[in-house]
Design a protein around this motif. Structure first.
Motif, short mmCIF file in Angstrom:
data_model
loop_
_atom_site.label_atom_id
_atom_site.label_comp_id
_atom_site.label_asym_id
_atom_site.label_seq_id
_atom_site.Cartn_x
_atom_site.Cartn_y
_atom_site.Cartn_z
N THR A 1 69.97 52.01 18.57
CA THR A 1 69.96 53.46 18.37
C THR A 1 70.65 54.21 19.50
O THR A 1 70.67 55.44 19.51
N PHE B 1 73.96 47.50 6.89
CA PHE B 1 73.03 48.62 6.83
C PHE B 1 71.97 48.37 5.77
O PHE B 1 70.77 48.56 5.98
N LEU C 1 68.05 48.17 6.57
CA LEU C 1 67.15 49.21 6.06
C LEU C 1 66.16 48.62 5.06
O LEU C 1 64.98 48.97 5.07
N TRP D 1 63.19 55.21 14.50
CA TRP D 1 64.26 54.23 14.27
C TRP D 1 64.84 54.41 12.88
O TRP D 1 66.06 54.42 12.70
N TYR D 2 63.98 54.58 11.89
CA TYR D 2 64.44 54.71 10.52
C TYR D 2 65.29 55.95 10.33
O TYR D 2 66.35 55.92 9.73
N CYS E 1 68.60 55.32 11.84
CA CYS E 1 69.40 54.35 11.09
C CYS E 1 69.96 54.94 9.80
O CYS E 1 71.13 54.78 9.49
N ARG F 1 72.67 57.29 10.53
CA ARG F 1 73.89 56.60 10.94
C ARG F 1 74.64 56.11 9.71
O ARG F 1 75.87 56.13 9.67
#
Lengths: 163, 784
Positions: free
Chosen positions: B622, B711, B715, B733-734, B737, B740
């Protein structure tokens, strides 16, 4: 986003007040040591991707320069200016970009701002050649540090003649 | 100081054109007389010039209408005065404007087309265009919403062109044609109700609605127009010089707009993307100053439009831009500094991308601070504070830009900031947005200065957020490590390199390194030997650690060794891993080394993508620098494809020119036999380049597929784990992500559009978790 340039022409072009780009223009300075005619030099300056950067502190590192100038585009190379005698940084450098447009943006937005708390100055350079990384002052540093009267802690204190 | 050139015979007329252009563009500037009297004077001059320079004057006025929208009413007044003096000229101008509008729409210049439509509508106020014919044009615009099988963004544009002209001309049109206008407004309402807005979450800077909702741009404009209608179309902000000439203008004969049919939708039509309106201030933020117009007031719309237009006009000239922004009329009736700061941040944070290069905004804000040292810095500090407070719901991409802006800004002001005000972040989990932001800012500040400086500028309590000292970690450095496999080879290598060993000597030293993967040895040539890579890369990078230049020289000198060791995909991945191990304290060094290795083809883009998603990097996943590396990698790939494509097109053009020359020279004595000989090689070159382009495009597509695949895997893993564990999906974090992933789509949307079919059929299928699928659907909605 604007359409293609050719379309702009068919639409009657643009206006000169909007074309103004004074920060990206050539300055009055011409390198006296340049080998070639004035015309050659100006031709090279107009298509150059290389900038001269001046008024750096002697302590400013390549890494700092890379970080700052990287904000206007991908850097191809940074060449630190060196004292001809001591071979240490003497307060200038060259920054070469891959694309001229990125160099233009550096002239527009990084020139005249601060690095290491000093206002730095950028100018077009005709292109790096071996030997141009050395100061041209009598003592080995830059000419401006030979005759400087003021005290500048980031550039070795007083000018060389004063010292 | 240029080259002397011959005085051309055509210099006189072009000098006159320049003079006319200058007179028109600078009307009212630097004058002691009023704008009105300047306009009157200019109208007289132009009227006198019409017999000789009509077409030039037409061109200049049309261009000004298209490119200087911030001075719209100044020029509609001028046209009004000219029309009053010369009816035919007025008619010709209107015709020229319509031609220009059609041309703009044909070449997808939609933003400029809006300015033309607004100009035409304000000409109604100047008695140049008859109101009923303007209403008729708007009726044709609104009827586009009835078209079938067209992208929503097409209907959106026509709706926007209609609605955004109403602040200028709503009153006049409603007075003349209220029934028709009511009908148009009701059609507008039903269109806005039925249009889909799946794209909105992807374009919002903040996901929260408090304190200010981040509205879809058409919804916001509609609210503003509804309020304007409720206020009986009374609009008091726009400067209308034509009001002073009412007695003259109302004597003028008006023209009818010719019936305007919107050009049909074609495959080549590219409409503007939808937007979300950025709002960060309201009247409560400046309690002592003039009242800030509300978010649904039409004044707010006009002010923001004009300020954006000023930036668009003067982005290359930062001092002019700052001066023009600060001299926006109405200075004492509106909190101008707040509007300016809000508009600048709106552009800086705009998704997918800012209209101009990010660094421009930093420098523009510094210029503004210089011009208003007593007031603007305080507004900027207030804005920074507010942005910090709202970090929890700010889009990750926008946080990146905030980090870059703030650190660069501070570096111009000796890093002075009241860090203690942000002590609240010290008690939070380091992955939370606020402490994360401070860490990233301090790291960027360090890059612009040096480690000790950063330690000095923050309170001691902030040391937990301070960046690591960017030193190299050499695993073979210490005597205590002599038991590590490869230690002796590392020592040997060190001595050899210091003694200027050649690549061959290096190879022979490395031969002695055992391969921990001995059983995987395929017996053919060079196999992947991670230990060899480790010893070589660690040692070399350590020896070259002094500066970027030293490291680049090392990469160049031992390029052959690198290429051989990193020949396989595993080899490339391992090189990247070792680079990380050596330089994990110095993310900036990692980034420049990865860049160099891609450019010198030691590693390829796919290897970098796989490395970023590898488990070794999970800890740093991250961190901002990782995404800078990935996006820089994608950009290099994109530029590479463009470059080869350009080469191909240029070579094809050369061949075409050659054929043309040969055809026209057929009857002549052609001394140059080489053209015949040149054809073959050129054709070969084209074939080779064609292959190169295809291979590059395939590599580019593969890169994106790899990234999307990784990804999805990452995920999905997280979502499954949360579901089975019964924990909330939405961890910091989620959020990072998933945003992103959005960022990949947004930042490279033009390229990715080419892969829609593959993405839909292969990766973003219906079986995918709806959280992930939503991102894809939002992306699809952007050009739907």
């Amino acid at each position: 986003a604007a359409g293609p340039g050719s379309a702009a022409m068919s639409l009657g072009g643009t206006l000169s007040i909007l074309r103004s780009d004074s920060y990206a223009e050539l300055s009055q300075y011409r390198d006296q040591h340049f080998r070639g005619t004035r015309y050659d030099q100006e031709r090279l300056l107009r298509k150059s991707c290389t900038l001269y950067v001046g008024n750096l502190s002697f302590y400013t590192t390549e890494e700092q320069i890379h970080e700052l100038f990287g904000k206007s585009g991908d850097i191809k190379k940074v060449i630190m200016g060196l004292d001809k005698v001591k071979k240490t940084a003497c307060g200038f450098c060259f920054v070469e970009y891959y694309a001229r447009g990125d160099a233009e943006n550096a002239m527009r937005y990084i020139n005249g701002t601060r690095l290491d708390d000093r206002i730095i100055r950028t100018d077009w350079d005709a292109g790096f050649k071996e030997g141009r990384q050395y100061g041209r002052g009598r003592s080995g540093g830059q000419v401006r540090d030979e005759y400087r009267q003021d005290y500048d802690a980031g550039r070795g204190g007083y000018g060389k003649t004063v010292q | 100081a240029g080259q002397p050139h011959k005085r051309r015979r055509t210099s006189e007329p072009s000098e006159i054109e320049e003079r006319l252009e200058s007179l028109i563009c600078r009307v009212g500037e630097k004058s002691n007389s009023s704008l009105e009297s300047n306009l009157e004077g200019l109208a007289g001059v132009l009227e006198a010039d019409l017999p000789n320079y009509k077409s030039k004057i037409l061109r200049i006025l049309c261009t000004v209408a298209r490119l200087l929208p911030e001075k719209l009413t100044v020029y509609t007044t001028l046209v009004g005065l000219l029309n009053a003096r010369n009816y035919n000229f007025g008619g010709e101008f209107v015709e020229a404007m319509i031609r220009q509008l059609k041309e703009c729409l044909k070449v997808n210049m939609y933003n400029e087309a809006v300015h033309l439509v607004r100009f035409l509508s304000d000409l109604v106020n100047c008695h140049v265009i008859a109101a009923p014919s303007m209403v008729a044009m708007f009726e044709n615009f609104v009827s586009v919403t009835q078209e079938e099988d067209v992208p929503q963004v097409r209907c959106d544009w026509y709706m926007f062109a209609f609605l955004s002209s109403l602040p200028w001309v709503g009153k006049e049109l409603y007075e003349k044609k209220d029934a028709e206008m009511d009908r148009l407004l009701s059609q507008t309402e039903s269109y806005l109700k039925r249009r889909q807005k799946i794209h909105v979450p992807m374009l919002q800077v903040w996901t929260a609605d408090k304190p200010h909702p981040q509205e879809e741009y058409l919804d916001c404009l509609w609210s503003q127009i509804q309020k304007l209608k409720k206020d009986r179309w009374q609009e008091r902000h726009i400067l209308r010089p034509y009001l002073a000439f009412d007695s003259v203008l109302c004597e003028a004969l008006q023209h009818n707009l010719p019936p305007f049919t919107p050009p049909p939708h074609t495959e080549d039509s590219v409409y503007p993307m939808p937007r979300v309106i950025f709002r960060m201030f309201d009247y409560t933020d400046d309690p002592e100053g003039p009242v800030m117009p509300g978010s649904h007031s039409v004044e707010r719309f006009v002010i923001e439009e004009n300020l954006h237009c000023i930036i668009k006009s003067h982005w290359k000239e930062r001092k002019t831009c700052a001066a023009q922004l600060l001299s926006y009329p109405g200075n004492n009736k509106i909190p101008l500094n707040y509007h300016i700061v809000e508009v600048i941040f709106a552009e800086l944070f705009q998704l997918p991308s800012p209209p101009h290069i990010e660094v421009m905004y930093t420098t523009l804000l510094i210029e503004l601070c210089k011009l208003q040292p007593g007031s603007l810095p305080q507004v900027l500090a207030q804005a920074t504070e507010m942005l910090y407070m709202r970090l929890d719901t700010m889009n990750t991409t926008c946080v990146d830009r905030f980090i870059n802006w703030f650190s660069h800004h501070l570096s111009n002001f000796q890093f002075r900031w009241s860090w203690e005000d942000w002590s609240d972040c010290l008690t939070q989990d380091l992955e939370k947005p606020k402490p994360k932001f401070v860490r990233e800012v301090l790291e960027k500040c360090m890059r612009l200065s040096y480690h000790q400086r950063i330690i000095d500028i923050v309170p001691a309590s902030f040391s937990v957020l301070s960046p690591a000292n960017p030193v190299c970690i050499y695993k073979y450095g210490d005597e205590s490590n002599r038991s590590l496999p490869g230690y002796t080879v590392a020592l040997c290598l060190t001595i050899a390199i210091k003694n200027k060993a050649s690549n061959d000597e290096i190879f022979s030293i490395l031969k002695d390194v055992p391969n921990p993967n001995q059983d995987d040895d395929d017996g053919e040539g060079f196999t992947f030997n991670p230990l060899k890579i480790e010893v070589f890369v660690q040692t070399l990078l350590h020896l070259a650690a002094k500066s970027f230049s030293h490291s680049f020289s090392a990469l160049a000198k031992f390029h052959e060794v690198f290429k051989t060791l990193a020949e396989s995909d595993e080899g490339k991945l391992h090189v990247l891993r070792v680079v990380y191990e050596v330089w994990k304290n110095h993310p900036q060094m990692i980034a420049v080394l990865v860049d160099k290795m891609i450019r010198t083809q030691i590693v390829d883009c796919a290897a970098v993508a796989n490395w970023i998603f590898s488990s070794e990097l999970a800890h740093d996943f991250t961190r901002f620098y990782i995404w800078e590396i990935l996006h820089s990698t994608i950009r290099k790939m994109n530029k590479h494809v463009l470059k080869i494509h350009k080469e191909l097109e240029e070579t094809k053009a050369r061949l075409a020119r050659q054929h043309k020359r040969r055809d026209s020279d057929d009857d002549d004595d052609d001394d140059d036999r080489s053209t015949d000989r040149e054809d073959g090689p050129l054709e070969e070159q084209i074939e080779r380049l064609q292959e190169k382009v295809e291979s590059a495009q395939s590599e580019q597509k593969n890169l994106f597929l790899v990234i999307f695949q990784r990804f999805i895997m990452l995920l999905t893993e997280h979502l499954v784990r949360c579901e089975t564990g019964g924990i909330d999906v939405f961890t910091p974090w989620y959020k990072s992500c998933i945003e992103r992933l959005q960022q990949i789509f947004l930042q490279h949307h033009q390229i990715i559009q080419q892969y829609m079919v593959t993405l839909e059929n292969l990766l973003f299928t219906a079986e995918l978790d709806h959280h992930i699928l939503a991102v894809f659907q939002q992306f699809c909605a952007l050009q739907a």
